[in-house]
Design an enzyme around this catalytic site. Structure first.
Site, PDB file in Angstrom:
ATOM      1  N   ASP A 143     -14.814  -2.946  -1.870  1.00 15.01           N
ATOM      2  CA  ASP A 143     -14.714  -2.670  -0.360  1.00 15.01           C
ATOM      3  C   ASP A 143     -16.029  -2.364  -0.114  1.00 15.01           C
ATOM      4  O   ASP A 143     -16.800  -2.012  -0.051  1.00 15.01           O
ATOM      5  CB  ASP A 143     -14.007  -1.714  -0.854  1.00 15.01           C
ATOM      6  CG  ASP A 143     -12.872  -1.896  -1.468  1.00 15.01           C
ATOM      7  OD1 ASP A 143     -12.158  -3.482  -2.003  1.00 15.01           O
ATOM      8  OD2 ASP A 143     -12.224  -0.540  -1.336  1.00 15.01           O
TER       9      ASP A 143
ATOM     10  N   ASP B  76       0.506  -1.037  -0.197  1.00 13.31           N
ATOM     11  CA  ASP B  76      -0.013   0.098  -0.287  1.00 13.31           C
ATOM     12  C   ASP B  76       1.014   1.444  -0.078  1.00 13.31           C
ATOM     13  O   ASP B  76       1.597   1.490   1.042  1.00 13.31           O
ATOM     14  CB  ASP B  76      -0.805  -0.330   1.616  1.00 13.31           C
ATOM     15  CG  ASP B  76      -1.830  -1.275   0.893  1.00 13.31           C
ATOM     16  OD1 ASP B  76      -1.527  -1.882  -0.024  1.00 13.31           O
ATOM     17  OD2 ASP B  76      -2.918  -0.401   2.166  1.00 13.31           O
TER      18      ASP B  76
END
Length: 256
Positions: free
Chosen positions: A129, A8
């Site tokens: 998500d 990330d």
């Protein structure tokens, strides 16, 4: 089942967020390429990049790191975060990325998903998500009224390569994946599902093998690798051997 390490990116560094909260950031490395190469050395067959700046603001702050990783690595690299236009998706694919992941735009502009999937077969993935079963967008900052499984059912017919299913409540917590949500997602989808969020130990990875026949073909692992709770090389070997076991009876589920 493929184990996919995650990197990330936030302002050029490798980080992890706790449950998608940008105010709860843990920094692991200031050299994303070196980290990516380390995962390759340990046996990774695919790398998952998330542009957190892109996801939140749409600004390509991490492009230099992304392009360098795509150029230098010998394995396929996929990226999600801030990919909200045809031009942006094609720009990323042209720099050597194997796949791009569409999140927010999948709700706001599903026609774009279909167009990209048609123009770039096997290159477009949709990231769904979810928080409490409903899709969250724009770096998890906004919540929609769209049910995650309904979106999976609809977009899996659009010619995409796969769906990445992230359970926000477990992401970055090491508390174990939401197997019930993953099962529902796999049953709703007509394309392979990649699990993301919550893996904290080897038992969690092995528990996902029970969902492989339903179409859960991969799992993205982040914090557990960086914390040393999961060894990537050992995990790849264990999954390859299919060492399915009851996670509830495995002492390694303890994360404290």
């Amino acid at each position: 089942m493929e184990i996919i390490p995650a990197i990330d990116l936030l302002q050029g560094s490798c980080v992890r967020l706790h449950q998608g909260d940008y105010d709860q950031v843990t920094r692991f490395s200031d050299d994303p390429l070196a980290q990516a190469q380390q995962w390759v050395k340990q046996g990774a067959t695919r790398l998952h990049l998330v542009d957190l700046d892109g996801a939140r603001s749409g600004q390509p702050i991490n492009d230099q790191a992304v392009r360098l990783i795509a150029k230098e690595l010998s394995i396929p690299v996929q990226l999600g975060g801030g990919v909200r236009s045809l031009e942006r998706a094609e720009e990323l694919l042209s720099c050597g990325l194997d796949r791009v992941i569409l999140g927010t735009v999948a709700i706001e502009n599903p026609e774009l998903v279909m167009e990209l999937a048609s123009r770039h077969p096997h290159k477009i993935v949709v990231g769904i998500d979810a928080r409490n079963g409903f899709v969250a967008t724009r770096g998890w900052v906004e919540e929609s009224e769209v049910e995650a499984t309904a979106l999976a059912q609809r977009l899996s017919k659009a010619g995409i390569a796969a769906i990445i299913s992230t359970d926000i409540a477990t992401d970055g917590t090491l508390a174990g994946p939401n197997l019930e949500a993953l099962r529902a997602m796999a049953q709703a989808s007509e394309v392979p599902v990649i699990a993301s969020g919550g893996v904290g130990c080897m038992a969690d990875l092995l528990s996902l093998l029970a969902l492989e026949p339903l179409g859960v073909e991969g799992v993205i692992v982040g914090r557990a690798l960086y914390d040393g709770r999961v060894d990537l090389h050992e995990a790849i070997q264990a999954i390859a051997e299919g060492r399915l076991q009851d996670p509830l009876s495995d002492q390694s589920r303890t994360i404290a």
